[in-house]
Design a protein around this motif. Structure first.
Motif, mmCIF file in Angstrom:
data_model
loop_
_atom_site.group_PDB
_atom_site.id
_atom_site.type_symbol
_atom_site.label_atom_id
_atom_site.label_comp_id
_atom_site.label_asym_id
_atom_site.label_seq_id
_atom_site.Cartn_x
_atom_site.Cartn_y
_atom_site.Cartn_z
ATOM 1 N N UNK A 87 0.822 -1.340 0.054
ATOM 2 C CA UNK A 87 0.017 -0.131 0.116
ATOM 3 C C UNK A 87 0.933 1.237 -0.048
ATOM 4 N N UNK A 88 2.176 1.211 0.729
ATOM 5 C CA UNK A 88 2.941 2.284 0.766
ATOM 6 C C UNK A 88 3.489 2.705 -0.813
ATOM 7 N N UNK A 89 3.696 1.527 -1.591
ATOM 8 C CA UNK A 89 4.255 1.697 -2.958
ATOM 9 C C UNK A 89 3.200 2.502 -3.545
ATOM 10 N N UNK A 90 1.895 1.885 -3.500
ATOM 11 C CA UNK A 90 0.979 2.459 -4.528
ATOM 12 C C UNK A 90 0.677 3.998 -3.922
ATOM 13 N N UNK A 91 0.237 4.088 -2.873
ATOM 14 C CA UNK A 91 -0.628 5.324 -2.261
ATOM 15 C C UNK A 91 0.486 6.294 -1.479
ATOM 16 N N UNK A 92 1.538 5.687 -0.974
ATOM 17 C CA UNK A 92 2.228 6.574 0.134
ATOM 18 C C UNK A 92 1.853 6.410 1.387
ATOM 19 N N UNK A 93 2.392 7.260 2.173
ATOM 20 C CA UNK A 93 1.811 7.080 3.749
ATOM 21 C C UNK A 93 0.504 8.093 3.933
#
Length: 528
Positions: A87-93
């Motif tokens: 999820x961090x890779x797709x949307x970031x924090x």
């Protein structure tokens, strides 16, 4: 059959701890991945361990924007275990937690570049629609809550970012897949000819790919825990078969789950797909750990069974000893009761013999006494018989009629009600001691004395109630007539003094009498 799928691996750097093994090493020079068993696999993009978001996007995702503008479908799929950064890779924090734009994920960067490049084509009209779905098992939920089947049109990048914030707040914390889709529609005219293009960019964030470890004839096999991932794995295995041709493409089981149905264009369809594999650099040796864990659970179960058997044996021995002790005490108490019963029977026989002898003497001396003395003796014998067995005679036959006022009768009834309440309380206390005796518990001296006191008190209250009932019925009790015939001077003085005692003084005198009787009975039991 040509399949447009590229693979990229991003290793999540973590600290190395005891009990963990180094499982993955990526080489970005020759784009290979080496596993802990020294096997090497080629990939399209082997990203360095400390790869930042910008490097990932510029290297892997940025070329897909040109494909989208040219009318091709593109797809990005992140897969890996929970906590590896999908999820961090797709949307970031998240927009609220990002310290700078350098932490933005793939989707915000992709959207920004799409809007930037569409402004360069001034002769074209563009429209952007966004959909965002969440797959939980076989259920599909709309995270945006918009109309038109979940598709929301966005005029600029600010609208898209607001929808991203809304969707992030509705995403389930775990055990769910998400599918973000951007649809780009283009219109332009060339020499009176209208051109129309529709292309989509989908971003799939799959749930954790934890697997079940199974032992089949000594061979270790793994299977994803999620049913959707299991169906996706079967589809990928069939697609990777080199014998597959266009003629048997219908054999791929896309319809086995909702996830594979939605990702049909990404795997084996017309979309150009990039699969980003998220992998932790180190992990525990789950195979050995699960094996030893199973053995440990079996040993613990055996220890619990042994301990339970030990407890059952100890409890059985202790209960057996308690039963044996209780049986011995019950036998002793039974012997005491039998001895006491024999003594009482002997006393009863003696009293009956004395009464018979007295009656015989009266019959023998019938001719030598006058009628007055005969009647007096008969009354005395009847009085003695009534005192020994009050229920054996009819009180109406030996009593005289008396008359009382209504106030006296009500007073007697009130006294009888109070006596009955006292009798009920004493009977309840006696029943408690009897229950304790029936439960195979020995009575101590105090409890035995109380039991005798309760019995004597109940008997006395019954006599008092009977006495007052006779008065209420208008009959004078025989016992009262017998007391009037006391002829000795000392007895008369004693009766006069007793009649002058108050109610409180009479209760104290009866209480001392009961204590004396109980003490005598206890001495008899001890001697026996």
């Amino acid at each position: 059959m040509e399949i447009h799928i590229e693979t990229a691996i991003r290793v999540c750097p973590v600290e190395y701890n005891n009990g963990e093994i180094l499982c993955v090493q990526s080489n970005n020079l020759n784009n290979t991945v080496q596993l802990s068993n020294s096997q090497v696999y080629p990939v399209n993009y082997a990203l360095p361990i400390n790869c930042c978001q910008n490097t990932l996007y510029s290297t892997v995702i940025s070329p897909l924007v040109n494909f989208l503008l040219e009318g091709c479908d593109v797809s990005v799929v992140t897969i890996g275990q929970a906590g590896t950064g999908k999820t961090y890779t797709l949307f970031g924090p998240g927009f609220h937690f990002a310290s700078s734009e350098s932490e933005y994920g793939v989707i915000p960067r992709f959207i920004r570049e799409v809007f930037t490049k569409t402004r360069q084509y001034r002769d074209r009209n563009f429209s952007v629609h966004i959909t965002w779905s969440q797959i939980c098992g076989e259920n599909v939920q709309d995270l945006l809550g918009g109309g038109c089947g979940g598709s929301v049109e966005c005029a600029d990048i600010l609208d898209v970012f607001q929808l991203l914030q809304l969707g992030m707040s509705n995403v389930a914390p775990k055990c769910a897949h998400t599918l973000f889709t951007l649809t780009l529609e283009q219109h332009w005219t060339v020499e009176s000819t209208i051109h129309h293009r529709i292309s989509t960019a989908s971003f799939a964030d799959l749930s954790g790919s934890e697997k079940l470890v199974m032992y089949n004839n000594g061979v270790i096999q793994t299977l994803p825990m999620d049913p959707g991932l299991q169906a996706l794995q079967r589809c990928i295995m069939i697609l990777s078969d080199p014998c597959l041709t266009n003629f048997n493409i219908s054999q791929i089981p896309y319809s086995q789950s909702v996830l594979t149905t939605l990702l049909r264009d990404s795997f084996g369809g017309r979309a150009k797909t990039v699969v980003i594999v998220m992998q932790a650099q180190t992990e525990k040796n789950h195979f050995m750990e699960s094996k030893y864990k199973t053995e440990l659970e079996e040993v613990e179960e055996k220890l619990k069974d042994a301990e339970s058997l030990k407890n059952i044996t100890e409890d059985g021995s202790r209960k057996l000893m308690e039963l044996q002790t209780s049986l011995k005490n019950s036998k002793k108490q039974l012997e005491k009761i039998k001895k006491y019963k024999k003594k009482e029977e002997k006393r009863k026989l003696n009293y009956e013999n004395q009464i018979r002898e007295g009656i015989m003497k009266l019959k023998s001396s019938k001719g030598s006494t006058n009628s007055t003395e005969k009647n007096k003796s008969n009354d005395d014998l009847k009085t003695v018989a009534i005192l020994l067995n009050p229920g054996s005679t009819n009180p109406h036959e030996n009593s005289t009629n008396i008359s009382l006022s209504n106030e006296d009768l009500e007073c007697l009834r009130h006294e009888i009600r109070n006596l009955r309440k006292t009798r009920d309380y004493l009977l309840e206390q006696k029943c408690k001691i009897d229950d304790k005796c029936h439960n195979k518990k020995l009575l101590n001296d105090i409890e035995e004395r109380k039991l005798l006191q309760y019995e004597e008190a109940i008997e006395a209250i019954d006599l008092a109630i009977e006495y007052k009932n006779e008065i209420i019925c208008g009959h004078r009790p025989v016992s009262e007539r017998a007391l009037e015939r006391v002829e000795e001077q000392g007895d008369k003085m004693l009766m006069d003094r007793l009649m002058k005692l108050s109610e409180t003084e009479m209760r104290v005198l009866l209480h001392k009498y009961f204590q004396k009787v109980c003490l005598s009975l206890n001495k008899l039991i001890i001697v026996a």
